[in-house]
Design an enzyme around this catalytic site. Structure first.
Site, short mmCIF file in Angstrom:
data_model
loop_
_atom_site.label_atom_id
_atom_site.label_comp_id
_atom_site.label_asym_id
_atom_site.label_seq_id
_atom_site.Cartn_x
_atom_site.Cartn_y
_atom_site.Cartn_z
CG MET A 30 -1.85 -1.08 1.15
SD MET A 30 -3.44 -1.14 2.11
CE MET A 30 -2.96 -0.51 3.81
CB ALA A 32 3.74 4.75 3.17
CG HIS A 34 8.52 0.34 5.78
ND1 HIS A 34 8.96 -1.19 6.16
CD2 HIS A 34 7.20 0.31 6.02
CE1 HIS A 34 8.02 -1.54 6.29
NE2 HIS A 34 6.85 -0.92 6.31
CG HIS A 37 7.16 -2.14 1.95
ND1 HIS A 37 7.13 -1.02 2.88
CD2 HIS A 37 5.88 -2.71 2.09
CE1 HIS A 37 5.86 -0.88 3.15
NE2 HIS A 37 5.09 -1.94 2.70
CD GLU A 148 7.90 -14.71 9.14
OE1 GLU A 148 8.51 -14.42 9.95
OE2 GLU A 148 8.25 -15.77 8.34
CG ASP A 150 1.00 -6.58 8.33
OD1 ASP A 150 0.49 -5.98 9.21
OD2 ASP A 150 1.78 -6.32 7.54
CB SER A 185 4.71 -0.25 10.75
OG SER A 185 3.33 0.25 10.46
CB SER A 186 3.32 2.26 6.01
OG SER A 186 3.86 1.39 4.99
NE ARG A 187 -1.48 0.79 10.30
CZ ARG A 187 -2.69 1.13 9.83
NH1 ARG A 187 -3.16 2.11 10.29
NH2 ARG A 187 -3.43 0.34 8.96
#
Ligand code: PAF
Length: 280
Positions: A30, A32, A34, A37, A148, A150, A185-187
């Site tokens: 999705m 963003a 990092h 990814h 992993e 998620d 995490s993108s968040r």
């Protein structure tokens, strides 16, 4: 790297790849992006002739419109990173391209999506299954790579592939952590410097809990983890569950499962983070 926005353009480009007998690796994202990814993309590039990355913020997996609105978006940076990593094709469709009409499919994952993320984010995994099944149909990859981090998503994607009998190998790639231990995490992009420091305590507590396993039953250990994380200013645990790593059902004794995993969701200020640790 080719950038393609339409399903027809994607299918055309991939027909050629397949005609040449090349294997296709696929990394759905999705955006963003990092280092987590980047690890997925590197592994796909190493293991396949041709790597497709999708960048699509999927509205059907957000049960909270505010979360969808605030989801970080960094398309130019993502493109540059993917070029550097050697991805061959970036598929970045519009919502209309993926959902020309509402997707009314309802998946049945039994108890797998009734716990943890599924309990606190109703409909989330149905949305993930909707988009991932469509993307698999368009890309038809030989292998697809998922983080992993998620953990529950990975179990559910494997189950979806089993149910739909899709000819794709799902590859789980270990969590990538910041030097502080915080799971990438993108968040994390939404955390302030202070919140980042606080959030690093999540993994510190999970890691410390490993040493208590011999002395505590899972329920007691879970209580300890929740208490320790909640002591950190600005952190609030939504759930911490110690579950069997295959069925995702809570375990009451360590002997019950050969693969016990502790999964946590924590609010750090307004940002919701997830992480997990394996007790084996
Ligand atoms: O893990 C994610 O980023 C998303 O859930 C995925 C798999 C790309 C589906 O939108």
């Amino acid at each position: 790297m080719k950038i393609i926005h339409t399903v027809s353009g994607l299918e055309e480009a991939l027909q050629q790849v397949r005609r040449q007998g090349e294997s296709i690796g696929f990394v759905p994202t999705m955006g963003a992006l990092h280092e987590g990814h980047a690890t997925l993309v590197r592994q796909s590039v190493a293991e396949n002739d041709f790597t497709v990355v999708s960048l699509f913020v999927n509205p059907t997996q957000f049960n909270n419109p505010e979360d969808l609105r605030l989801y970080p978006r960094t398309p130019e940076r993502d493109h540059r990173l993917l070029e550097r990593l050697g991805a061959d094709l970036l598929f970045t469709p519009s919502v209309e391209e993926i959902y020309p009409e509402p997707d009314r499919r309802v998946f049945d994952f039994g108890l797998l999506d009734k716990v943890m993320e599924g309990r606190f984010r109703p409909g989330h995994f149905n949305g993930v299954a909707q988009v991932v099944s469509k993307l698999f149909r368009f890309v038809q990859p030989d292998k697809a790579y998922f983080g992993e981090k998620d953990f529950q998503q990975l179990v559910i994607v494997r189950e979806m592939v089993r149910q739909l009998q899709l000819p794709v190998e799902i590859v789980g790639v270990p969590i990538v952590r910041e030097p502080s231990g915080l799971a990438m995490s993108s968040r994390n992009a939404r955390l302030s410097a202070q919140e980042r420091e606080n959030a690093a305590q999540i993994y510190r507590v999970l890691h410390d809990s490993l040493a208590l396993k011999e002395a505590c039953a899972p329920v007691k250990l879970a209580e300890w983890v929740v208490g320790e994380i909640n002591k950190v200013p600005g952190l609030r645990v939504e759930y911490y569950e110690i579950v069997d790593g295959y069925s995702l059902q809570p375990v009451s004794t360590w002997e019950e499962s050969g693969r016990s995993v502790g999964c946590v969701a924590v609010f750090c200020g307004a940002v919701r983070l997830i992480d997990h640790i394996s007790y084996r």
